[in-house]
Design an enzyme around this catalytic site. Structure first.
Site, PDB file in Angstrom:
ATOM      1  CG  ASN A   9     155.880  24.437 -29.895  1.00  0.00           C
ATOM      2  OD1 ASN A   9     155.904  25.664 -29.802  1.00  0.00           O
ATOM      3  ND2 ASN A   9     156.968  23.691 -30.047  1.00  0.00           N
ATOM      4  CE  LYS A  11     157.722  23.552 -33.509  1.00  0.00           C
ATOM      5  NZ  LYS A  11     158.478  22.598 -34.293  1.00  0.00           N
ATOM      6  CG  HIS A  93     161.037  22.300 -28.978  1.00  0.00           C
ATOM      7  ND1 HIS A  93     161.749  22.337 -30.154  1.00  0.00           N
ATOM      8  CD2 HIS A  93     159.835  21.747 -29.283  1.00  0.00           C
ATOM      9  CE1 HIS A  93     160.993  21.840 -31.129  1.00  0.00           C
ATOM     10  NE2 HIS A  93     159.829  21.471 -30.615  1.00  0.00           N
ATOM     11  CD  GLU A  95     161.822  23.716 -33.552  1.00  0.00           C
ATOM     12  OE1 GLU A  95     161.115  24.581 -33.018  1.00  0.00           O
ATOM     13  OE2 GLU A  95     161.367  22.846 -34.329  1.00  0.00           O
ATOM     14  CD  GLU A 163     158.389  17.671 -29.530  1.00  0.00           C
ATOM     15  OE1 GLU A 163     157.285  17.799 -30.050  1.00  0.00           O
ATOM     16  OE2 GLU A 163     159.223  18.584 -29.461  1.00  0.00           O
ATOM     17  N   GLY A 169     158.500  18.409 -37.922  1.00  0.00           N
ATOM     18  CA  GLY A 169     158.311  19.211 -39.125  1.00  0.00           C
ATOM     19  C   GLY A 169     158.710  18.519 -40.414  1.00  0.00           C
ATOM     20  CB  SER A 209     155.392  14.560 -38.434  1.00  0.00           C
ATOM     21  OG  SER A 209     156.475  15.326 -38.924  1.00  0.00           O
TER      22      SER A 209
END
Ligand code: PGA
Length: 250
Positions: A9, A11, A93, A95, A163, A169, A209
């Site tokens: 991904n 992003k 996702h 985000e 996730e 991250g 991660s």
């Protein structure tokens, strides 16, 4: 037998120059290799599709609109992603949920739109740090699955990505036992709702991660069928390291 999948991904990262990274990745792919998917920004899909011609790496989008077309400035439909060369799309996702207010029901509608366009949907679920501390992670994940996954699941049209939001991250990951507990739970829920045949064929990815150094041990956890990889998918060296770990025995 579910084939392991390494899904990158990107992003909001990558311009035309980044296509060279894909060339490097192709040269570094192991044989045998797990399934590999790259989800670049939509602006790169078409050029990347041309670059990947003849390769076994698949392409995906990072979200899509629930409508097929219309007055939705800035949005992209599932059919447009397919037209640009995508076979998959990441939906829900964290985000997108946090920055764009996407709800479970929005994600359900987007998933149906993706299926209508012939795309496989990677539906993301996972708890925040606060949710993990305040309530049972499994309740959060179970609720997200129930509301965001439509009924017409086949083994091929859905991939679930677990996730934990706090692991994305951050360099932090759950313990292997914790990952296994959630993945086993997701599998049980899939089997209960869609029947054992379909429920067993849906792949469940871990994301948050994942790195070359931890991919092999995470991939060996029960019901982990691969990874959804953000930061480490941006460089060919790191992504190839993860792909090698997921390809062991492929
Ligand atoms: P990360 O992101 O690998 O950079 O933690 C994973 C994701 O957000 O899909």
């Amino acid at each position: 037998m579910r084939r392991k999948l390494a899904a990158g991904n990107w992003k909001m990262n990558g311009t035309g120059e980044s296509l060279a990274e894909v060339d490097r990745l192709l040269r570094a792919l192991p044989d045998p290799c797990c399934e590999v998917l790259i989800c670049p920004p939509a602006t790169l899909l078409h050029r990347m599709a041309a670059r990947l011609e003849g390769a076994t790496v698949a392409l995906g989008g990072q979200t899509c609109h629930a409508a097929t077309c219309g007055a939705h400035t800035g949005d992209i439909s599932a059919a447009m992603l397919a037209d640009a060369g995508a076979s998959h799309v990441i939906l829900g996702h964290s985000e997108r949920r946090a920055e764009h207010g996407e709800s479970d029901l929005d994600i359900r509608a987007m998933t149906e739109a993706a299926w209508d366009a012939g795309l496989a949907a990677i539906v993301c679920v996972g708890e925040t740090d606060a949710e993990r501390e305040a309530v049972n992670t499994l309740d959060i994940v179970g609720g997200q699955m129930a509301s965001s996954i439509p009924d017409a699941v086949t083994g091929e049209n859905l991939i679930v990505a677990y996730e934990p939001v706090w692991a994305i991250g951050t360099g932090r990951t759950p313990s292997l036992d914790e990952i296994g507990e959630v993945h086993d739970f997701i599998r049980a829920r899939l089997e209960r709702r869609f029947g054992p045949g379909v429920g067993r064929s849906v792949r469940i990815l871990y994301g948050g991660s994942m790195k070359p150094g931890n991919a092999a041990e995470i991939a060996a956890v029960s019901n982990v069928d691969g990874g959804l990889i953000g930061g480490a998918s941006l460089t060919a060296d790191d992504f190839a390291g993860i792909i090698r770990a997921l390809s062991a025995g492929a």
